[in-house]
Design a protein around this motif. Structure first.
Motif, PDB file in Angstrom:
ATOM      1  N   ALA A   1       6.685  33.123  99.673  1.00  0.00           N
ATOM      2  CA  ALA A   1       7.488  34.339  99.825  1.00  0.00           C
ATOM      3  C   ALA A   1       8.649  34.112 100.794  1.00  0.00           C
ATOM      4  CB  ALA A   1       6.604  35.487 100.305  1.00  0.00           C
ATOM      5  N   ALA A   2       8.393  33.356 101.876  1.00  0.00           N
ATOM      6  CA  ALA A   2       9.459  33.049 102.838  1.00  0.00           C
ATOM      7  C   ALA A   2      10.550  32.210 102.181  1.00  0.00           C
ATOM      8  CB  ALA A   2       8.874  32.320 104.044  1.00  0.00           C
ATOM      9  N   VAL A   3      10.138  31.239 101.382  1.00  0.00           N
ATOM     10  CA  VAL A   3      11.090  30.396 100.659  1.00  0.00           C
ATOM     11  C   VAL A   3      11.952  31.250  99.727  1.00  0.00           C
ATOM     12  CG1 VAL A   3      11.226  28.638  98.829  1.00  0.00           C
ATOM     13  CG2 VAL A   3       9.723  28.276 100.799  1.00  0.00           C
ATOM     14  N   HIS A   4      11.308  32.160  99.024  1.00  0.00           N
ATOM     15  CA  HIS A   4      12.023  33.030  98.088  1.00  0.00           C
ATOM     16  C   HIS A   4      13.025  33.924  98.829  1.00  0.00           C
ATOM     17  CE1 HIS A   4      12.590  36.523  95.393  1.00  0.00           C
ATOM     18  NE2 HIS A   4      12.511  35.622  94.438  1.00  0.00           N
ATOM     19  N   ARG A   5      12.600  34.494  99.969  1.00  0.00           N
ATOM     20  CA  ARG A   5      13.486  35.373 100.734  1.00  0.00           C
ATOM     21  C   ARG A   5      14.736  34.652 101.203  1.00  0.00           C
ATOM     22  NH1 ARG A   5       8.642  37.336 103.010  1.00  0.00           N
ATOM     23  NH2 ARG A   5       8.867  35.954 104.811  1.00  0.00           N
ATOM     24  N   MET A   6      14.620  33.345 101.446  1.00  0.00           N
ATOM     25  CA  MET A   6      15.750  32.578 101.957  1.00  0.00           C
ATOM     26  C   MET A   6      16.658  32.064 100.846  1.00  0.00           C
ATOM     27  SD  MET A   6      13.847  30.536 105.031  1.00  0.00           S
ATOM     28  CE  MET A   6      12.848  31.432 106.221  1.00  0.00           C
ATOM     29  N   GLY A   7      16.366  32.458  99.606  1.00  0.00           N
ATOM     30  CA  GLY A   7      17.265  32.131  98.503  1.00  0.00           C
ATOM     31  C   GLY A   7      17.048  30.792  97.850  1.00  0.00           C
ATOM     32  N   ALA A   8      15.964  30.101  98.208  1.00  0.00           N
ATOM     33  CA  ALA A   8      15.697  28.796  97.605  1.00  0.00           C
ATOM     34  C   ALA A   8      15.011  28.956  96.252  1.00  0.00           C
ATOM     35  CB  ALA A   8      14.814  27.968  98.534  1.00  0.00           C
ATOM     36  N   ARG A   9      15.016  27.888  95.476  1.00  0.00           N
ATOM     37  CA  ARG A   9      14.301  27.859  94.202  1.00  0.00           C
ATOM     38  C   ARG A   9      12.906  27.300  94.467  1.00  0.00           C
ATOM     39  NH1 ARG A   9      17.635  24.419  90.235  1.00  0.00           N
ATOM     40  NH2 ARG A   9      18.368  23.400  92.130  1.00  0.00           N
ATOM     41  N   LEU A  10      11.908  28.089  94.161  1.00  0.00           N
ATOM     42  CA  LEU A  10      10.526  27.742  94.484  1.00  0.00           C
ATOM     43  C   LEU A  10       9.864  27.005  93.336  1.00  0.00           C
ATOM     44  CD1 LEU A  10       7.910  28.085  96.252  1.00  0.00           C
ATOM     45  CD2 LEU A  10       7.553  30.218  94.986  1.00  0.00           C
ATOM     46  N   VAL A  11       9.171  25.930  93.685  1.00  0.00           N
ATOM     47  CA  VAL A  11       8.278  25.248  92.746  1.00  0.00           C
ATOM     48  C   VAL A  11       6.873  25.382  93.318  1.00  0.00           C
ATOM     49  CG1 VAL A  11       7.661  23.080  91.626  1.00  0.00           C
ATOM     50  CG2 VAL A  11      10.075  23.609  92.081  1.00  0.00           C
ATOM     51  N   GLY A  12       6.010  26.112  92.634  1.00  0.00           N
ATOM     52  CA  GLY A  12       4.647  26.312  93.110  1.00  0.00           C
ATOM     53  C   GLY A  12       3.683  25.323  92.486  1.00  0.00           C
TER      54      GLY A  12
ATOM     55  N   ASP B   1      19.658  28.153  96.655  1.00  0.00           N
ATOM     56  CA  ASP B   1      19.619  27.276  95.465  1.00  0.00           C
ATOM     57  C   ASP B   1      19.012  25.896  95.735  1.00  0.00           C
ATOM     58  OD1 ASP B   1      20.640  29.179  93.728  1.00  0.00           O
ATOM     59  OD2 ASP B   1      22.713  28.633  94.160  1.00  0.00           O
ATOM     60  N   ARG B   2      18.497  25.663  96.935  1.00  0.00           N
ATOM     61  CA  ARG B   2      17.772  24.409  97.179  1.00  0.00           C
ATOM     62  C   ARG B   2      16.384  24.527  96.553  1.00  0.00           C
ATOM     63  NH1 ARG B   2      20.079  21.473 101.472  1.00  0.00           N
ATOM     64  NH2 ARG B   2      22.313  21.896 101.437  1.00  0.00           N
ATOM     65  N   LYS B   3      15.862  23.417  96.075  1.00  0.00           N
ATOM     66  CA  LYS B   3      14.552  23.441  95.423  1.00  0.00           C
ATOM     67  C   LYS B   3      13.477  23.002  96.420  1.00  0.00           C
ATOM     68  CE  LYS B   3      14.403  22.343  91.067  1.00  0.00           C
ATOM     69  NZ  LYS B   3      14.380  21.560  89.804  1.00  0.00           N
ATOM     70  N   ILE B   4      12.500  23.881  96.628  1.00  0.00           N
ATOM     71  CA  ILE B   4      11.414  23.598  97.566  1.00  0.00           C
ATOM     72  C   ILE B   4      10.088  23.715  96.841  1.00  0.00           C
ATOM     73  CG2 ILE B   4      10.265  24.325  99.698  1.00  0.00           C
ATOM     74  CD1 ILE B   4      12.895  25.347 100.715  1.00  0.00           C
TER      75      ILE B   4
END
Length: 331
Positions: A29-40, A11-14
């Motif tokens: 994809a790595a960020v997503h796998r680790m459960g973070a919230r992705l901002v592209g 739930d951290r935003k990266i």
């Protein structure tokens, strides 16, 4: 990636810049796998090519905000709007040309872009300021004598290396001057699915698939290589480490596979496609001033527990298999 660092990203935003590009796709994809919230973030919101790469790899779709990072106002606005806790800055030019006519374009595509982002970040109060991670490049070292340790004076020989070095200095200057929590992770030669066809490994694969002759030098130059999946994981881990209260080095050479001769890599690729007979070893001259032995010394990163996960031969085979199944990408 280390075995010891807790990857508490749920739930951290990266925010990942350059999310439509090669390293950006895999980092997201790595960020997503680790459960973070992705901002592209990318200069373009829509890229059918990037979407097809993600789909082919089984990666989830990404909502992308169109932002030109050279636009200071737009950069500050997206940071204020999204409030990320970490920024992984993968955006930048990958142009490798040595032609003087394109020096400004290639240089600006890394140096100016990063300077603008750094200025935006240091404008935030420290408690609200995101951690910054940026992939650097071994090409920053250029023609500097080995060993390429983090304290080695860099001597880039082309615009790409010079631009990446200037970008790194923007980040490191903000660390010293403004207390920015950041890490520049200098990468060796990265390869993997979705890499632009003009670069070393995909160019080899493309020629082998087309059954074209593969002219090359004697191939006795030794280099360090890293699979993009490993690179993405290491970038995320560097951000996690940089965010901790404990002191952390703002400049690290990323760990890589043991150095290999260029010829050995070419043979691995060609043999996996039954194309060894297409190699034309010695058909090209070595570049003037090119070092035979050239790779970053990753002793510091390894002492901190950073490591790779994949094995080089398997990583090359996975890369070859992807291009073989996605020939559209080579056109």
């Amino acid at each position: 990636m280390s075995d010891t660092t807790p990857l508490a990203l749920t739930d951290r935003k990266i925010l990942v810049t350059g999310v439509q590009g090669f390293i950006g796709i895999h980092t997201a994809a790595a960020v997503h796998r680790m459960g973070a919230r992705l901002v592209g973030v990318d200069v373009v919101a829509q890229s059918q090519r990037a979407d097809r790469v993600r789909e082919s790899l089984g990666y989830p779709p990404v909502a992308v905000h169109a932002v030109d990072l050279r636009d200071a106002e737009a950069t500050v606005q997206i940071l204020r709007q999204m409030r990320p806790e970490m920024v992984i800055h993968c955006a930048g030019s990958i142009e490798r040309t040595d032609e003087s006519s394109s020096w400004n374009r290639a240089f600006e595509g890394n140096a100016a872009l990063t300077a603008s982002l750094v200025d935006a970040l240091v404008g935030f109060p420290e408690p609200e300021r995101p951690v910054l991670v940026m992939p650097g490049s071994q090409m920053e070292y250029g023609t500097a004598p080995m060993p390429w340790t983090e304290d080695r004076h860099c001597e880039p020989f082309n615009a790409y290396g010079a631009g990446k070095l200037a970008a790194a200095e923007s980040v490191l200057g903000a660390v010293r001057r403004d207390g920015l929590r950041a890490c520049v992770l200098r990468l060796p030669i990265v390869f993997g699915p979705g890499q632009p066809p003009s670069l070393f490994v995909p160019e080899l694969i493309g020629k082998a698939l087309l059954r074209e002759a593969i002219p090359m030098t004697a191939g006795d130059q030794r280099r360090a290589f890293l699979y993009v999946e490993d690179a993405a994981g290491l970038l995320v881990e560097a951000g996690i480490r940089a965010a901790q209260p404990a002191p952390f080095s703002p400049l690290l050479n990323a760990p890589a596979y043991p150095p290999m001769a260029i010829l050995d890599v070419a043979r691995m690729v060609a043999e996996s496609l039954d194309a060894a007979g297409l190699l034309r070893v010695g058909a090209l001259p070595r570049r003037a001033g090119e070092l035979l032995e050239a790779w970053p010394d990753a002793s510091l990163a390894r002492s901190l527990g950073f490591c790779t996960r994949n094995q080089p031969l398997e990583a090359i085979r996975r890369t070859v298999a992807w291009y073989e199944a996605n020939r559209w990408f080579l056109s």
